[in-house]
Design a protein around this motif. Structure first.
Motif, PDB file in Angstrom:
ATOM      1  N   GLU A  27     -44.242   1.225 -60.673  1.00  0.00           N
ATOM      2  CA  GLU A  27     -45.721   1.950 -61.567  1.00  0.00           C
ATOM      3  C   GLU A  27     -46.422   0.928 -62.971  1.00  0.00           C
ATOM      4  OE1 GLU A  27     -47.742   6.039 -62.574  1.00  0.00           O
ATOM      5  OE2 GLU A  27     -45.785   5.917 -62.993  1.00  0.00           O
ATOM      6  N   SER A  86     -46.475   8.678 -51.626  1.00  0.00           N
ATOM      7  CA  SER A  86     -46.698   7.590 -52.880  1.00  0.00           C
ATOM      8  C   SER A  86     -46.038   6.407 -52.139  1.00  0.00           C
ATOM      9  CB  SER A  86     -45.820   7.329 -53.755  1.00  0.00           C
ATOM     10  OG  SER A  86     -46.122   8.483 -55.288  1.00  0.00           O
ATOM     11  N   ALA A 113     -47.093  11.285 -58.332  1.00  0.00           N
ATOM     12  CA  ALA A 113     -46.407  11.055 -59.751  1.00  0.00           C
ATOM     13  C   ALA A 113     -46.326  12.118 -60.233  1.00  0.00           C
ATOM     14  CB  ALA A 113     -47.199  10.169 -59.969  1.00  0.00           C
TER      15      ALA A 113
END
Length: 431
Positions: A27, A86, A113
């Protein structure tokens, strides 16, 4: 740290801290590139900023459903599902034919997340003994800081080698795949670490019978039956509205001050005429100080109490912002910028794990996940609104006034912690 604390925290490594580092590395590598990719797809500056904000918006929207999912499916399965979805978001970013699809993919990653983060928070809340809960959660926050700190450097290296921003996105996909495999194939934390005996015998920590949340414990089947089963997310929000509207708002103010730091420092550097390299160096030093102190916060909270970490952190950051606001037109403005950036780094580092720990402290003992979803929504909202307030005040008045307003918010938040932490967490001195 005691031998028992060391043993338990080491056992959390492969199932909690390892996946956190992997997720945060990927990320952290992608976040700085989102507005760049959006601009390459034809977005204007304002639109590119809006696309980047989809990550935070997705996280805000994801907290409440994440509480519902964790409460019903468990932490491990929720983490696996969030990681898998994701990966779909990463594929959407890579293959997006239009800006709308790219934005939706960023939103999905933010949404997942939230679920991933809440699952870890819920797991630690129910399984870490109170004696070293703060250290465990500060270490969790530190692993996330590590990923977000190192991730951009990895992205820079990938850009140098491959010359394409997509390389960083593929790296994120690889991190997610490794995360899912580690969660599914690694040791099952719910079997290895079961109910914490000392937590199950804790007495309520409220100073008065207000119907508020109490220290988190293990959501055993017997306890759930004794308390009438699970509450829904919205019923939980209403039931614990007092702690959420008081201590929760204090926590949101801390999140807002933290978030403002990430926006204010680059803007302040630009406003006093510094070049990009110098600004990056100052911000990097501030971030390094922040990262270096993450475990100290847990030590302070476990040894002296939650307030002794929250209060100095808020006062330091509030004073740092307020003092910085008066240095803009000084001849030594560059020097003061570096000094107060370091002060803000110290304050932010000392606050590591505070929001996670306070949320765990006041979560209902039978079923913490729905409550933590509400708690994290409040704190994330504080972090999301803060940059907008800085931007609005700067547009209406000046950057100095906006920075000063953030400093005032820091002191108001400090007073809120003084008022509400002793009420809702009266066992603030370690046992």
């Amino acid at each position: 740290m005691s031998d028992r604390a060391s043993t338990v925290l080491l056992r959390f490594g492969p199932m909690i801290y390892g996946p956190t580092v992997l997720f945060a590395l990927g990320e952290g590598a992608v976040i700085p590139l989102i507005p760049v990719i959006a601009a390459q797809m034809g977005a204007h500056v304002a639109t590119a900023a809006l696309v980047a904000s989809a990550l935070v918006v997705g996280q805000l929207w994801g907290n409440i459903p994440a509480g519902w999912t964790v409460a019903r499916l468990g932490e491990r399965l929720t983490m696996a599902i969030a990681g898998t979805l994701s990966i779909i978001g990463v594929l959407g970013m890579v293959l997006a034919p239009a800006l709308g699809v790219f934005t939706a993919s960023v939103f999905l990653i933010g949404f997942c997340a939230a679920a991933f983060g809440l699952a870890r928070h819920s797991f630690m809340t129910t399984r870490v003994p109170l004696a070293f809960r703060a250290r465990a959660l500060s270490l969790l926050g530190g692993t996330f800081r590590l990923g977000m700190f190192v991730g951009p450097f990895i992205a820079a290296g990938l850009l140098a080698v491959f010359g394409s921003e997509l390389a960083a996105i593929w790296f994120f996909g690889g991190c997610l795949a490794a995360t899912v495999l580690l969660v599914l194939l690694g040791p099952d934390p719910e079997r290895l670490i079961g109910a914490e005996p000392e937590a199950a015998g804790d007495e309520p920590i409220m100073a008065e019978d207000t119907g508020e949340a109490v220290t988190g414990s293990i959501p055993t089947a017997a306890l759930r039956r004794a308390e009438g089963g699970r509450d829904g997310v919205f019923k939980t929000m209403w039931r614990y509205r007092r702690v959420l509207s008081r201590l929760g708002l204090a926590a949101a103010s801390l999140s807002a001050v933290r978030s403002a730091r990430q926006v204010v420092l680059p803007l302040w550097g630009v406003s006093i005429g510094l070049d990009a390299q110098t600004i990056a160096l100052v911000v990097g030093v501030s971030g390094a100080i922040d990262f270096a102190l993450f475990y100290a916060s847990g030590q302070v909270m476990d040894r002296f109490g939650r307030l002794w970490a929250a209060l100095p952190a808020m006062i330091l950051m509030g004073a740092g912002f307020l003092a910085l606001a008066f240095t803009h037109d000084l001849a030594s403005a560059e020097l003061w910028f570096g000094v107060f950036a370091a002060v803000l780094g110290v304050g932010n580092g000392l606050s590591s794990g505070i929001l996670l720990t306070l949320g765990a402290d006041v979560a209902p003992k039978a079923d913490p996940a729905p409550f933590l979803g509400s708690w994290r929504t409040l704190t994330d909202a504080g972090g999301a609104v803060s940059p907008l307030l800085v931007s609005a005040i700067t547009a209406i008045a000046s950057l100095s006034i906006a920075v000063g307003a953030v400093g005032v918010l820091g002191f108001v938040g400090a007073l809120a912690f003084v008022r509400w932490v002793p009420r809702f967490v009266p066992r603030d001195v370690p046992r």
